[in-house]
Motif scaffolding. Structure first.
Motif, mmCIF file in Angstrom:
data_model
loop_
_atom_site.group_PDB
_atom_site.id
_atom_site.type_symbol
_atom_site.label_atom_id
_atom_site.label_comp_id
_atom_site.label_asym_id
_atom_site.label_seq_id
_atom_site.Cartn_x
_atom_site.Cartn_y
_atom_site.Cartn_z
ATOM 1 N N THR A 30 88.893 -26.840 -4.607
ATOM 2 C CA THR A 30 87.776 -26.028 -5.126
ATOM 3 C C THR A 30 88.268 -24.635 -5.521
ATOM 4 O OG1 THR A 30 86.280 -27.248 -3.687
ATOM 5 C CG2 THR A 30 85.454 -25.188 -4.613
ATOM 6 N N ARG A 31 89.166 -24.058 -4.714
ATOM 7 C CA ARG A 31 89.704 -22.726 -5.043
ATOM 8 C C ARG A 31 90.456 -22.741 -6.361
ATOM 9 N NH1 ARG A 31 91.901 -22.832 0.121
ATOM 10 N NH2 ARG A 31 93.975 -22.445 -0.712
ATOM 11 N N LYS A 32 91.242 -23.790 -6.590
ATOM 12 C CA LYS A 32 92.035 -23.868 -7.832
ATOM 13 C C LYS A 32 91.129 -23.874 -9.054
ATOM 14 C CE LYS A 32 94.963 -23.430 -5.366
ATOM 15 N NZ LYS A 32 95.629 -22.161 -5.215
ATOM 16 N N ILE A 33 90.024 -24.595 -8.965
ATOM 17 C CA ILE A 33 89.071 -24.627 -10.086
ATOM 18 C C ILE A 33 88.343 -23.286 -10.182
ATOM 19 C CG2 ILE A 33 86.978 -25.721 -10.999
ATOM 20 C CD1 ILE A 33 87.908 -28.294 -9.438
ATOM 21 N N ALA A 34 87.848 -22.806 -9.036
ATOM 22 C CA ALA A 34 86.967 -21.620 -9.028
ATOM 23 C C ALA A 34 87.686 -20.395 -9.584
ATOM 24 C CB ALA A 34 86.451 -21.357 -7.616
ATOM 25 N N LYS A 35 88.993 -20.277 -9.294
ATOM 26 C CA LYS A 35 89.649 -19.040 -9.734
ATOM 27 C C LYS A 35 89.941 -19.011 -11.237
ATOM 28 C CE LYS A 35 94.433 -19.807 -8.217
ATOM 29 N NZ LYS A 35 95.331 -19.394 -7.113
ATOM 30 N N MET A 36 89.828 -20.153 -11.903
ATOM 31 C CA MET A 36 89.992 -20.201 -13.366
ATOM 32 C C MET A 36 88.704 -19.852 -14.119
ATOM 33 S SD MET A 36 93.083 -21.019 -13.633
ATOM 34 C CE MET A 36 93.146 -21.300 -15.406
ATOM 35 N N LEU A 37 87.579 -19.809 -13.412
ATOM 36 C CA LEU A 37 86.287 -19.690 -14.090
ATOM 37 C C LEU A 37 86.058 -18.291 -14.649
ATOM 38 C CD1 LEU A 37 84.114 -21.557 -11.430
ATOM 39 C CD2 LEU A 37 84.998 -22.487 -13.599
ATOM 40 N N LYS A 38 85.270 -18.239 -15.705
ATOM 41 C CA LYS A 38 84.821 -16.957 -16.267
ATOM 42 C C LYS A 38 83.289 -16.968 -16.213
ATOM 43 C CE LYS A 38 88.860 -15.292 -17.784
ATOM 44 N NZ LYS A 38 89.531 -14.748 -16.572
ATOM 45 N N PRO A 39 82.707 -16.724 -15.053
ATOM 46 C CA PRO A 39 81.250 -16.827 -14.928
ATOM 47 C C PRO A 39 80.517 -15.769 -15.753
ATOM 48 C CG PRO A 39 82.291 -16.775 -12.768
ATOM 49 C CD PRO A 39 83.344 -16.426 -13.777
ATOM 50 N N GLN A 40 79.280 -16.104 -16.060
ATOM 51 C CA GLN A 40 78.381 -15.176 -16.749
ATOM 52 C C GLN A 40 77.224 -14.844 -15.807
ATOM 53 O OE1 GLN A 40 75.590 -16.389 -20.145
ATOM 54 N NE2 GLN A 40 77.068 -15.098 -21.208
ATOM 55 N N LYS A 41 76.838 -13.584 -15.757
ATOM 56 C CA LYS A 41 75.666 -13.191 -14.970
ATOM 57 C C LYS A 41 74.557 -12.735 -15.888
ATOM 58 C CE LYS A 41 77.802 -11.815 -10.663
ATOM 59 N NZ LYS A 41 77.277 -12.802 -9.714
ATOM 60 N N VAL A 42 73.340 -13.213 -15.598
ATOM 61 C CA VAL A 42 72.144 -12.696 -16.252
ATOM 62 C C VAL A 42 71.307 -12.031 -15.161
ATOM 63 C CG1 VAL A 42 70.065 -13.221 -17.556
ATOM 64 C CG2 VAL A 42 72.195 -14.441 -18.069
ATOM 65 N N ILE A 43 71.121 -10.728 -15.295
ATOM 66 C CA ILE A 43 70.380 -9.955 -14.289
ATOM 67 C C ILE A 43 69.068 -9.484 -14.898
ATOM 68 C CG2 ILE A 43 70.399 -7.935 -12.765
ATOM 69 C CD1 ILE A 43 73.425 -8.103 -12.668
ATOM 70 N N LYS A 44 67.991 -9.755 -14.150
ATOM 71 C CA LYS A 44 66.666 -9.253 -14.542
ATOM 72 C C LYS A 44 66.175 -8.359 -13.419
ATOM 73 C CE LYS A 44 65.293 -12.755 -17.824
ATOM 74 N NZ LYS A 44 66.010 -14.044 -17.721
ATOM 75 N N GLN A 45 65.838 -7.151 -13.792
ATOM 76 C CA GLN A 45 65.444 -6.118 -12.839
ATOM 77 C C GLN A 45 64.107 -5.561 -13.274
ATOM 78 O OE1 GLN A 45 68.309 -2.950 -12.939
ATOM 79 N NE2 GLN A 45 67.186 -1.634 -11.518
ATOM 80 N N GLU A 46 63.116 -5.640 -12.370
ATOM 81 C CA GLU A 46 61.818 -5.012 -12.635
ATOM 82 C C GLU A 46 61.492 -4.161 -11.430
ATOM 83 O OE1 GLU A 46 59.799 -8.685 -15.188
ATOM 84 O OE2 GLU A 46 58.696 -7.763 -13.523
ATOM 85 N N GLY A 47 61.702 -2.887 -11.550
ATOM 86 C CA GLY A 47 61.539 -2.019 -10.381
ATOM 87 C C GLY A 47 62.544 -2.415 -9.323
ATOM 88 N N ASP A 48 62.018 -2.792 -8.147
ATOM 89 C CA ASP A 48 62.897 -3.170 -7.050
ATOM 90 C C ASP A 48 63.008 -4.692 -6.904
ATOM 91 O OD1 ASP A 48 63.800 -0.685 -6.340
ATOM 92 O OD2 ASP A 48 62.500 -0.453 -4.592
#
Ligand code: 1AG
Length: 134
Positions: A30-48
């Motif tokens: 799992t580590r070998k696969i995971a360290k190759m990844l280029k994840p994307q984050k989508v963050i939605k923030q409304e106040g707190d």
């Protein structure tokens, strides 16, 4: 005025993700696969209130929280451990403490210019991920 995390962010570099995954007991394959990844984050923030969705070609992870309100986090698809998590502001930084089996577990997010930072902590290990706006 808190920082604005809203948007879509792509991983551009990371440090010591291997050490962080080892601290969480993630297996070799799992580590070998995971360290190759280029994840994307989508963050939605409304106040707190926040939603953070992290997607990759291998695993996805979604977390939702309000500042200062403890929630049950199950880390499904990651190490699958359950934590009691709470996120607070430290000036312009979002700081999450993940209380559970692993000591000193948590993360911090902050924005610097057009970059989003994520510091991941577990026991003695610290990993830093850097994202740029898509
Ligand atoms: C995250 O948390 C979670 C996503 O960003 C990745 C971070 C750490 C991975 C944790 C443990 C490693 C376990 C398994 C590796 C397998 C896959 C890696 C998948 C990466 C994409 C989901 C912070 C977040 C706030 O809650 O941004």
């Amino acid at each position: 005025m808190p920082a604005d995390f809203n948007g879509t962010w792509n991983l551009v570099r990371s440090e010591n993700f291997e050490g962080y995954m080892l601290a969480l007991g993630i297996d070799f394959a799992t580590r070998k696969i995971a360290k190759m990844l280029k994840p994307q984050k989508v963050i939605k923030q409304e106040g707190d209130s926040f939603t953070i969705s992290t997607t990759s070609t291998f695993r996805n992870y979604f977390v939702q929280f309000k500042i200062g309100e403890e929630f049950e986090e199950d880390n499904k698809g990651l190490d699958n451990r359950k934590c009691k998590s709470v996120v607070t502001w430290d000036n312009e930084k979002l700081v999450c403490v993940q209380t559970g089996e692993k000591k000193n577990r948590g993360w911090t997010h902050w924005v610097e210019g057009d970059e989003l930072y994520l510091e991941l902590r577990c026991e003695g290990e610290v990993s830093t991920q850097v994202f740029k706006r898509a």
